[in-house]
Design a protein around this motif. Sequence first.
Motif, PDB file in Angstrom:
ATOM      1  N   VAL A 186     -23.051  -6.357  22.480  1.00 31.81           N
ATOM      2  CA  VAL A 186     -24.307  -5.863  23.055  1.00 31.81           C
ATOM      3  C   VAL A 186     -24.375  -6.156  24.555  1.00 31.81           C
ATOM      4  N   SER A 187     -23.876  -7.333  24.983  1.00 34.62           N
ATOM      5  CA  SER A 187     -23.867  -7.649  26.421  1.00 34.62           C
ATOM      6  C   SER A 187     -23.017  -6.655  27.182  1.00 34.62           C
ATOM      7  N   THR A 188     -21.838  -6.364  26.630  1.00 31.38           N
ATOM      8  CA  THR A 188     -20.937  -5.419  27.290  1.00 31.38           C
ATOM      9  C   THR A 188     -21.593  -4.051  27.406  1.00 31.38           C
ATOM     10  N   GLN A 189     -22.228  -3.636  26.299  1.00 38.14           N
ATOM     11  CA  GLN A 189     -22.894  -2.343  26.313  1.00 38.14           C
ATOM     12  C   GLN A 189     -24.032  -2.335  27.337  1.00 38.14           C
ATOM     13  N   ARG A 190     -24.798  -3.430  27.401  1.00 39.33           N
ATOM     14  CA  ARG A 190     -25.921  -3.490  28.332  1.00 39.33           C
ATOM     15  C   ARG A 190     -25.425  -3.482  29.777  1.00 39.33           C
ATOM     16  N   ASP A 191     -24.324  -4.189  30.031  1.00 41.38           N
ATOM     17  CA  ASP A 191     -23.754  -4.182  31.380  1.00 41.38           C
ATOM     18  C   ASP A 191     -23.383  -2.770  31.809  1.00 41.38           C
ATOM     19  N   SER A 192     -22.731  -2.034  30.892  1.00 36.54           N
ATOM     20  CA  SER A 192     -22.306  -0.700  31.300  1.00 36.54           C
ATOM     21  C   SER A 192     -23.508   0.231  31.420  1.00 36.54           C
ATOM     22  N   GLU A 193     -24.538   0.019  30.591  1.00 33.82           N
ATOM     23  CA  GLU A 193     -25.747   0.827  30.731  1.00 33.82           C
ATOM     24  C   GLU A 193     -26.444   0.531  32.065  1.00 33.82           C
ATOM     25  N   ARG A 194     -26.475  -0.738  32.427  1.00 38.07           N
ATOM     26  CA  ARG A 194     -27.101  -1.107  33.707  1.00 38.07           C
ATOM     27  C   ARG A 194     -26.347  -0.510  34.872  1.00 38.07           C
ATOM     28  N   ALA A 195     -25.013  -0.505  34.793  1.00 38.68           N
ATOM     29  CA  ALA A 195     -24.205   0.066  35.868  1.00 38.68           C
ATOM     30  C   ALA A 195     -24.480   1.559  36.001  1.00 38.68           C
ATOM     31  N   LEU A 196     -24.576   2.244  34.853  1.00 43.11           N
ATOM     32  CA  LEU A 196     -24.859   3.674  34.877  1.00 43.11           C
ATOM     33  C   LEU A 196     -26.243   3.946  35.472  1.00 43.11           C
ATOM     34  N   LEU A 197     -27.230   3.115  35.092  1.00 45.86           N
ATOM     35  CA  LEU A 197     -28.591   3.288  35.601  1.00 45.86           C
ATOM     36  C   LEU A 197     -28.637   3.045  37.100  1.00 45.86           C
ATOM     37  N   ALA A 198     -27.882   2.027  37.577  1.00 51.80           N
ATOM     38  CA  ALA A 198     -27.863   1.722  39.013  1.00 51.80           C
ATOM     39  C   ALA A 198     -27.256   2.892  39.792  1.00 51.80           C
ATOM     40  N   LYS A 199     -26.202   3.488  39.217  1.00 52.16           N
ATOM     41  CA  LYS A 199     -25.553   4.627  39.863  1.00 52.16           C
ATOM     42  C   LYS A 199     -26.535   5.800  39.947  1.00 52.16           C
ATOM     43  N   GLU A 200     -27.266   6.039  38.851  1.00 52.90           N
ATOM     44  CA  GLU A 200     -28.241   7.130  38.815  1.00 52.90           C
ATOM     45  C   GLU A 200     -29.334   6.906  39.869  1.00 52.90           C
ATOM     46  N   ARG A 201     -29.809   5.666  39.962  1.00 52.37           N
ATOM     47  CA  ARG A 201     -30.846   5.336  40.938  1.00 52.37           C
ATOM     48  C   ARG A 201     -30.359   5.599  42.363  1.00 52.37           C
ATOM     49  N   ARG A 202     -29.091   5.229  42.622  1.00 52.46           N
ATOM     50  CA  ARG A 202     -28.500   5.428  43.944  1.00 52.46           C
ATOM     51  C   ARG A 202     -28.424   6.919  44.259  1.00 52.46           C
ATOM     52  N   GLU A 203     -27.941   7.695  43.282  1.00 51.81           N
ATOM     53  CA  GLU A 203     -27.806   9.136  43.494  1.00 51.81           C
ATOM     54  C   GLU A 203     -29.159   9.789  43.772  1.00 51.81           C
ATOM     55  N   LEU A 204     -30.192   9.316  43.069  1.00 48.27           N
ATOM     56  CA  LEU A 204     -31.537   9.866  43.278  1.00 48.27           C
ATOM     57  C   LEU A 204     -32.022   9.599  44.697  1.00 48.27           C
ATOM     58  N   LEU A 205     -31.659   8.426  45.242  1.00 45.91           N
ATOM     59  CA  LEU A 205     -32.056   8.088  46.606  1.00 45.91           C
ATOM     60  C   LEU A 205     -31.278   8.905  47.622  1.00 45.91           C
ATOM     61  N   GLU A 206     -29.972   9.090  47.330  1.00 46.40           N
ATOM     62  CA  GLU A 206     -29.096   9.698  48.326  1.00 46.40           C
ATOM     63  C   GLU A 206     -29.252  11.206  48.397  1.00 46.40           C
ATOM     64  N   ASP A 207     -29.435  11.850  47.223  1.00 44.46           N
ATOM     65  CA  ASP A 207     -29.471  13.309  47.229  1.00 44.46           C
ATOM     66  C   ASP A 207     -30.488  13.833  46.205  1.00 44.46           C
ATOM     67  N   PRO A 208     -31.773  13.658  46.494  1.00 41.73           N
ATOM     68  CA  PRO A 208     -32.804  14.044  45.519  1.00 41.73           C
ATOM     69  C   PRO A 208     -32.790  15.541  45.194  1.00 41.73           C
ATOM     70  N   GLU A 209     -32.450  16.366  46.189  1.00 39.71           N
ATOM     71  CA  GLU A 209     -32.455  17.814  45.972  1.00 39.71           C
ATOM     72  C   GLU A 209     -31.394  18.204  44.937  1.00 39.71           C
ATOM     73  N   TYR A 210     -30.174  17.665  45.130  1.00 36.85           N
ATOM     74  CA  TYR A 210     -29.083  17.919  44.192  1.00 36.85           C
ATOM     75  C   TYR A 210     -29.478  17.436  42.800  1.00 36.85           C
ATOM     76  N   GLU A 211     -30.077  16.241  42.733  1.00 33.69           N
ATOM     77  CA  GLU A 211     -30.446  15.649  41.447  1.00 33.69           C
ATOM     78  C   GLU A 211     -31.498  16.487  40.719  1.00 33.69           C
ATOM     79  N   LEU A 212     -32.423  17.082  41.489  1.00 32.12           N
ATOM     80  CA  LEU A 212     -33.442  17.941  40.873  1.00 32.12           C
ATOM     81  C   LEU A 212     -32.783  19.127  40.174  1.00 32.12           C
ATOM     82  N   HIS A 213     -31.803  19.730  40.855  1.00 39.46           N
ATOM     83  CA  HIS A 213     -31.146  20.893  40.255  1.00 39.46           C
ATOM     84  C   HIS A 213     -30.239  20.497  39.108  1.00 39.46           C
ATOM     85  N   GLU A 214     -29.702  19.287  39.203  1.00 33.59           N
ATOM     86  CA  GLU A 214     -28.896  18.777  38.097  1.00 33.59           C
ATOM     87  C   GLU A 214     -29.780  18.620  36.841  1.00 33.59           C
ATOM     88  N   LEU A 215     -30.970  18.079  37.051  1.00 31.85           N
ATOM     89  CA  LEU A 215     -31.900  17.889  35.938  1.00 31.85           C
ATOM     90  C   LEU A 215     -32.284  19.249  35.339  1.00 31.85           C
TER      91      LEU A 215
END
Length: 253
Positions: free
Chosen positions: A92-121
């Motif tokens: 579960v720790s390993t899974q949570r670590d990888s989920e947190r990493a994915l969430l952090a990446k998503e948060r970064r992408e939302l900050l860096e390119d919100p327009e692209y992310e809107l169209h991705e959604l």
Amino acid sequence: MSGSDESASKNPGTESSSAAGPHAEPHSESFRGRLNWLRAGVLGANDGIVSTAGLVVGVAAASTSTQALFTAGSAGVAAGAISMAVGEYVSVSTQRDSERALLAKERRELLEDPEYELHELAANYRAKGLSAETALKAAEELTAHDAFTAHADVELGIDPKELTNPWSAAGSSALAFVLGALLPMLAILLPPVSWRIPVTVATVLVALALTGTISARLGGSPRMRAALRVVIGGALAMGITYCVGQLAGVVVG
Ligand SMILES: [Zn+2]
């Protein structure tokens, strides 16, 4: 097995979130979470039943000593419960670590390119069957409401507020194991010596048929086949440890 369950239980959730707004999502998420907990509990209990039954039947085949049975049984239950807890904690720790990493990446992408992310959604909602216009509108509204949660849900299938806690996962699987293990312990210790093994085998096989049926029901797979698999597995475990115990009894005793 878990892959197909996931998609089966995810689709209704995402459908309702596009129809009824983001507020429909938490209910289906927590229902799925509870179902997973229940399934993990049944599997843990199953483990406790099978491994402890195998252990005590093996010891009973070698010796009639109640003390030996009790000692081996309790040590086995403790070792099994700890091993379950450690295994669960690590996974579960390993899974949570990888989920947190994915969430952090998503948060970064939302900050860096919100327009692209809107169209991705929007593209994700189109892929789910919405028209281009509706998909863009849904994406815009969800982005305005809570962009991060919307992306985590649609792209990653993760609810950022409901990451599994490794400590509670470890504790509950150890508890489930101990509860399951109590059954063969009582079945072997309570009856008179000559009845120990037959009573334990019968009790365990009935219990396994029950847990097999329940876990199949929770997972939505055919009940008879699942129950049969678990029962055969348990019978095999007890049969093998019975032979090992007899052999050891001959060699040492
Ligand atoms: Zn995204």
